[in-house]
Design a protein around this motif. Structure first.
Motif, PDB file in Angstrom:
ATOM      1  N   UNK A  50     108.147 -45.927  52.889  1.00 25.03           N
ATOM      2  CA  UNK A  50     107.279 -46.414  52.774  1.00 25.03           C
ATOM      3  C   UNK A  50     106.913 -47.925  53.110  1.00 25.03           C
ATOM      4  N   UNK A  51     105.818 -48.379  53.572  1.00 27.30           N
ATOM      5  CA  UNK A  51     105.594 -49.422  54.993  1.00 27.30           C
ATOM      6  C   UNK A  51     104.576 -48.534  56.179  1.00 27.30           C
ATOM      7  N   UNK A  52     104.674 -47.557  55.606  1.00 30.93           N
ATOM      8  CA  UNK A  52     104.164 -46.523  56.787  1.00 30.93           C
ATOM      9  C   UNK A  52     102.892 -46.915  56.157  1.00 30.93           C
ATOM     10  N   UNK A  53     102.048 -46.800  57.741  1.00 32.84           N
ATOM     11  CA  UNK A  53     100.450 -46.771  57.111  1.00 32.84           C
ATOM     12  C   UNK A  53      99.222 -45.282  56.967  1.00 32.84           C
ATOM     13  N   UNK A  54      98.265 -45.168  57.175  1.00 31.30           N
ATOM     14  CA  UNK A  54      97.678 -43.905  56.539  1.00 31.30           C
ATOM     15  C   UNK A  54      96.161 -43.931  56.786  1.00 31.30           C
ATOM     16  N   UNK A  55      95.552 -43.210  57.323  1.00 25.14           N
ATOM     17  CA  UNK A  55      93.748 -43.478  57.897  1.00 25.14           C
ATOM     18  C   UNK A  55      93.157 -43.421  56.062  1.00 25.14           C
ATOM     19  N   UNK A  56      92.291 -43.465  56.357  1.00 28.98           N
ATOM     20  CA  UNK A  56      91.827 -43.055  55.013  1.00 28.98           C
ATOM     21  C   UNK A  56      89.987 -43.182  55.190  1.00 28.98           C
ATOM     22  N   UNK A  57      89.423 -41.968  54.738  1.00 28.53           N
ATOM     23  CA  UNK A  57      88.359 -42.202  54.594  1.00 28.53           C
ATOM     24  C   UNK A  57      87.517 -41.982  53.704  1.00 28.53           C
ATOM     25  N   UNK A  68     106.551 -36.529  55.295  1.00 31.88           N
ATOM     26  CA  UNK A  68     106.739 -37.237  56.551  1.00 31.88           C
ATOM     27  C   UNK A  68     107.167 -38.939  55.635  1.00 31.88           C
ATOM     28  N   UNK A  69     105.996 -39.234  55.321  1.00 30.68           N
ATOM     29  CA  UNK A  69     105.246 -40.491  53.923  1.00 30.68           C
ATOM     30  C   UNK A  69     107.024 -41.263  53.605  1.00 30.68           C
ATOM     31  N   UNK A 110     102.937 -47.996  49.827  1.00 33.21           N
ATOM     32  CA  UNK A 110     103.969 -49.395  48.842  1.00 33.21           C
ATOM     33  C   UNK A 110     105.327 -48.599  48.255  1.00 33.21           C
ATOM     34  N   UNK A 111     105.062 -46.987  47.668  1.00 34.00           N
ATOM     35  CA  UNK A 111     105.596 -45.992  47.055  1.00 34.00           C
ATOM     36  C   UNK A 111     105.585 -44.920  46.988  1.00 34.00           C
ATOM     37  N   UNK A 112     107.280 -44.525  47.213  1.00 37.54           N
ATOM     38  CA  UNK A 112     107.026 -42.968  47.343  1.00 37.54           C
ATOM     39  C   UNK A 112     108.087 -42.719  46.193  1.00 37.54           C
ATOM     40  N   UNK A 113     107.583 -41.316  45.308  1.00 39.13           N
ATOM     41  CA  UNK A 113     108.430 -40.834  44.659  1.00 39.13           C
ATOM     42  C   UNK A 113     108.792 -39.395  44.964  1.00 39.13           C
ATOM     43  N   UNK A 157     102.926 -40.346  46.297  1.00 42.59           N
ATOM     44  CA  UNK A 157     102.927 -41.095  46.859  1.00 42.59           C
ATOM     45  C   UNK A 157     101.802 -42.717  46.279  1.00 42.59           C
ATOM     46  N   UNK A 158     101.920 -43.870  46.401  1.00 42.02           N
ATOM     47  CA  UNK A 158     100.960 -44.715  46.078  1.00 42.02           C
ATOM     48  C   UNK A 158     100.986 -45.774  47.451  1.00 42.02           C
TER      49      UNK A 158
END
Length: 204
Positions: A175-182, A172-173, A110-113, A121-122
């Motif tokens: 906004x809007x991309x989905x990342x896998x979370x463990x 390369x992240x 939802x955010x990249x600075x 990355x948020x």
């Protein structure tokens, strides 16, 4: 088992789609293929996949429909770069934290600075998972073992160092991309145990 220390980013050179599964062809350098055999486990963007075939400079993985439904592997395209980590071997140094390669959920950026001083990355995730994502704790993000920054009820921050950006696909992240979370299994066990005990005692 994996450590969350990504060894390389490797290109998806082909995706063969069939009913119920996709077969990924990943180009890997000789050093990464050394000693790799059919049946071995390799983390692809944090997802534990089994090697089904090795041919020339590429390695093949089958991804079942269930895995596609809960990870970002369904969104891969030819040319995508994958975070790759070979499975942990006896005597290896553990520089991150133990990961199983079993993805719990996905988080949306939802955010990249990105400035000269930092790359932050948020990520937004379903609130129920925030019980296990704690400030200064660990979380697996696309297979990377990372320290959690500031948290809210449904977001958390990552502060990425240049070395992480160089070795992974997180640079390369967008906004809007989905990342896998463990999530960290030890944190989950502690939180669930405490909540169960409190519930049994009628404490909320």
């Amino acid at each position: 088992m994996f450590t969350g220390i990504v060894q390389a980013t490797c290109e998806v050179v082909a995706i063969n789609k069939k009913d119920g599964l996709n077969t990924l062809e990943i180009a890997m350098e000789p050093e990464l293929r050394e000693g790799l055999i059919t049946g071995a486990s390799v983390a692809n963007n944090g997802v534990c996949l089994t090697v089904t075939r090795i041919a020339d400079d590429r390695v093949f993985f089958d991804v079942m429909e269930e895995t596609l439904s809960v990870t970002n592997l369904a969104e891969l395209q030819v040319g995508s770069l994958m975070n790759i980590e070979r499975s942990l071997t006896f005597g290896s140094e553990i520089g991150g934290h133990i990961l199983s390669g079993h993805i719990h959920t996905q988080a949306r950026i939802c955010g990249v600075s990105n400035t000269a001083e930092h790359f932050n990355i948020e990520l937004n995730v379903d609130e129920k998972w925030m019980n296990y994502i704690l400030y200064k704790g660990f979380v697996g993000v696309n297979g990377c073992s990372l320290t959690v920054g500031k948290t809210t009820k449904d977001t958390f921050m990552l502060h990425l160092i240049p070395e992480t950006l160089k070795l992974t696909n997180l640079d390369r992240a967008s906004v809007g991309d989905k990342l896998n979370i463990e999530i960290d299994s030890q944190t989950q066990a502690i939180v669930d145990t405490v909540e169960r005990v409190l519930a049994q005692r009628g404490i909320t």
